[in-house]
Scaffold this motif. Structure first.
Motif, short mmCIF file in Angstrom:
data_model
loop_
_atom_site.label_atom_id
_atom_site.label_comp_id
_atom_site.label_asym_id
_atom_site.label_seq_id
_atom_site.Cartn_x
_atom_site.Cartn_y
_atom_site.Cartn_z
N TRP A 145 0.83 -1.21 0.00
CA TRP A 145 0.00 0.00 0.00
C TRP A 145 0.87 1.26 0.00
O TRP A 145 0.61 2.21 -0.74
N THR A 146 1.91 1.26 0.80
CA THR A 146 2.81 2.41 0.89
C THR A 146 3.50 2.67 -0.44
O THR A 146 3.62 3.83 -0.88
N LEU A 147 3.96 1.62 -1.10
CA LEU A 147 4.62 1.79 -2.40
C LEU A 147 3.63 2.34 -3.43
O LEU A 147 3.99 3.21 -4.25
N GLY A 148 2.40 1.84 -3.42
CA GLY A 148 1.39 2.33 -4.35
C GLY A 148 1.06 3.79 -4.11
O GLY A 148 0.97 4.59 -5.06
N VAL A 149 0.90 4.16 -2.84
CA VAL A 149 0.63 5.56 -2.51
C VAL A 149 1.82 6.43 -2.90
O VAL A 149 1.65 7.55 -3.41
N GLY A 150 3.03 5.92 -2.70
CA GLY A 150 4.22 6.67 -3.11
C GLY A 150 4.22 6.95 -4.60
O GLY A 150 4.57 8.06 -5.03
N ALA A 151 3.83 5.96 -5.39
CA ALA A 151 3.77 6.15 -6.84
C ALA A 151 2.73 7.22 -7.20
O ALA A 151 2.96 8.07 -8.08
N PHE A 152 1.59 7.18 -6.52
CA PHE A 152 0.52 8.15 -6.79
C PHE A 152 0.96 9.56 -6.44
O PHE A 152 0.85 10.49 -7.25
N VAL A 153 1.46 9.74 -5.22
CA VAL A 153 1.84 11.09 -4.77
C VAL A 153 3.01 11.62 -5.59
O VAL A 153 3.03 12.80 -5.96
N ALA A 154 3.98 10.76 -5.90
CA ALA A 154 5.12 11.21 -6.70
C ALA A 154 4.69 11.67 -8.08
O ALA A 154 5.16 12.70 -8.59
N THR A 155 3.78 10.91 -8.69
CA THR A 155 3.32 11.27 -10.04
C THR A 155 2.51 12.56 -10.04
O THR A 155 2.75 13.47 -10.85
N VAL A 156 1.55 12.66 -9.13
CA VAL A 156 0.73 13.87 -9.07
C VAL A 156 1.60 15.07 -8.66
O VAL A 156 1.48 16.17 -9.23
#
Length: 390
Positions: free
Chosen positions: A106-117
């Motif tokens: 979950w943390t890695l997925g959220v990291g990908a989302f926040v980094a992209t946005v």
């Protein structure tokens, strides 16, 4: 091609959300642990729909194009896998590391989302550039104000995700390592602030009306500060009461703004009923929360507060806006219509009401659980029907 890719993946996120909503309500019927409800309802349902739509809405509202169009595809298996692991951990199923693995995914997925946005809007972090056309020049002050709180929601997402990781993986927590703290950061902080900020951009255009500008500022400011106070004071004490009062101002103000928009609008669409129901549930939810904070804490009130805010306030908003983006009437399956959509909203809302009454008359609660489950099934059915038409 970028828009088509993001739109296709957004539908997959919405499908995961619909499936999680069904699983959550089925779990309520049979009596799953409260932690399972939080994982399925908040992480599985609300936040997955938020992720899917934010990939297209946030860049557009900040006058940008998503920097990495494949980011939704990268994130998808990570957050879906994370939810699966956390659900298993809530049932104590499998080895002890399942929860840690789920939290890490979950943390890695959220990291990908926040980094992209974050990288996408890096040149316009406050959202002053709104992509609002000259024909809507009168909306720019509200649009700029609303944009400015999107980064606040992203910060809450990072904080709530870190607290979730701390609960399962043993890293030092930001607060006390108390599960409701992570829940408030993600629910009130991430989903709530995004509901206010993106809502004040979406709803005035959907309804072709203007909200009171001063009220928008009050809602956004209190909505952004309330979750931090709640997370800090949720274990008890004065900060819980202050945070509850501040959050109540935000939610009640939002409800007044939504009611004003609806009153001023000449449009009447089925999705608006869900948004109105969301606002009403939010008011009841914060009232229960205040009673919990200022009165005698009772486990039954905590469950009512959770469901009113997660399924009522956030959930009905997701359902209503989904019906606006994916009109039920375009569905190719039998009975896919606005009438069925209205039934689904009514079932979810009345199911919640019955569950609230069920704290006094227990037999009514079971009926409420079944009603809410039926509403969740209808919502998932209409989403699938609309997607099949595409």
């Amino acid at each position: 091609m970028t828009a088509a890719t993001v739109s296709r993946w957004a539908r997959r996120y919405v499908l995961v959300g619909a499936g999680s909503l069904m699983a959550w309500q089925a779990g309520v019927v049979v009596g799953v642990p409260r932690r399972t409800e939080v994982v399925l309802g908040l992480l599985g349902f609300v936040l997955h729909v938020v992720f899917g739509k934010a990939y297209s809405l946030v860049p557009a509202y900040f006058d940008r194009t998503l920097t990495f169009p494949r980011a939704p595809a990268v994130q998808f298996p990570l957050t879906v896998g994370g939810v699966s692991g956390l659900v298993a951990a809530s049932f104590d199923v499998g080895p002890s590391w399942v929860g840690a693995a789920g939290a890490l995914l979950w943390t890695l997925g959220v990291g990908a989302f926040v980094a992209t946005v974050g990288w996408t809007i890096r040149g316009n972090p406050t959202g002053r550039e709104t992509a609002t056309g000259d024909h809507n020049a009168g909306r720019r002050p509200v649009d700029r104000l609303a944009n400015g709180f999107v980064p606040v929601a992203l910060l809450y997402l990072l904080a709530g995700t870190y607290e979730t990781l701390a609960l399962y993986a043993g890293v030092p927590p930001l607060f006390d390592g108390y599960p409701p703290q992570a829940t408030h950061l993600l629910a009130a902080g991430t989903a709530g602030v995004l509901l206010f900020s993106l809502g004040f951009r979406l709803l005035p255009r959907f309804m072709v009306a203007h909200p009171p500008r001063w009220l928008v500022g009050v809602v956004l400011l209190t909505g952004a500060s309330g979750p931090a106070l709640l997370a800090t004071g949720v274990a008890g004490g004065g900060l819980l009461r202050i945070g509850g009062a501040v959050e109540a101002v935000a939610v009640v103000g939002y409800a007044v703004a939504v009611g004003t928009l609806y009153h001023r609008s000449e449009r009447r669409r089925v999705g608006f009923v869900g948004v109105l129901g969301s606002a009403a549930c939010g008011v009841v939810g914060v009232a229960v929360g205040l009673w919990f904070a200022f009165g005698r804490p009772q486990p039954s009130l905590a469950v009512a507060h959770l469901r009113l805010n997660l399924l009522g306030f956030l959930g009905l908003a997701v359902v209503g806006v989904s019906y606006q983006f994916y009109p039920p009437s375009v569905g190719t399956l039998p009975a896919a219509s606005d009438r069925t959509a209205l039934v689904s909203i009514a079932a979810l809302a009345s199911g919640l009401l019955a569950q609230l009454v069920g704290h006094v008359v227990p037999v009514v609660a079971t009926f409420g659980h079944l009603l809410a489950f039926g509403g969740a099934v209808l919502y998932a059915y209409l989403v699938v029907a609309a997607f099949r038409a595409r």
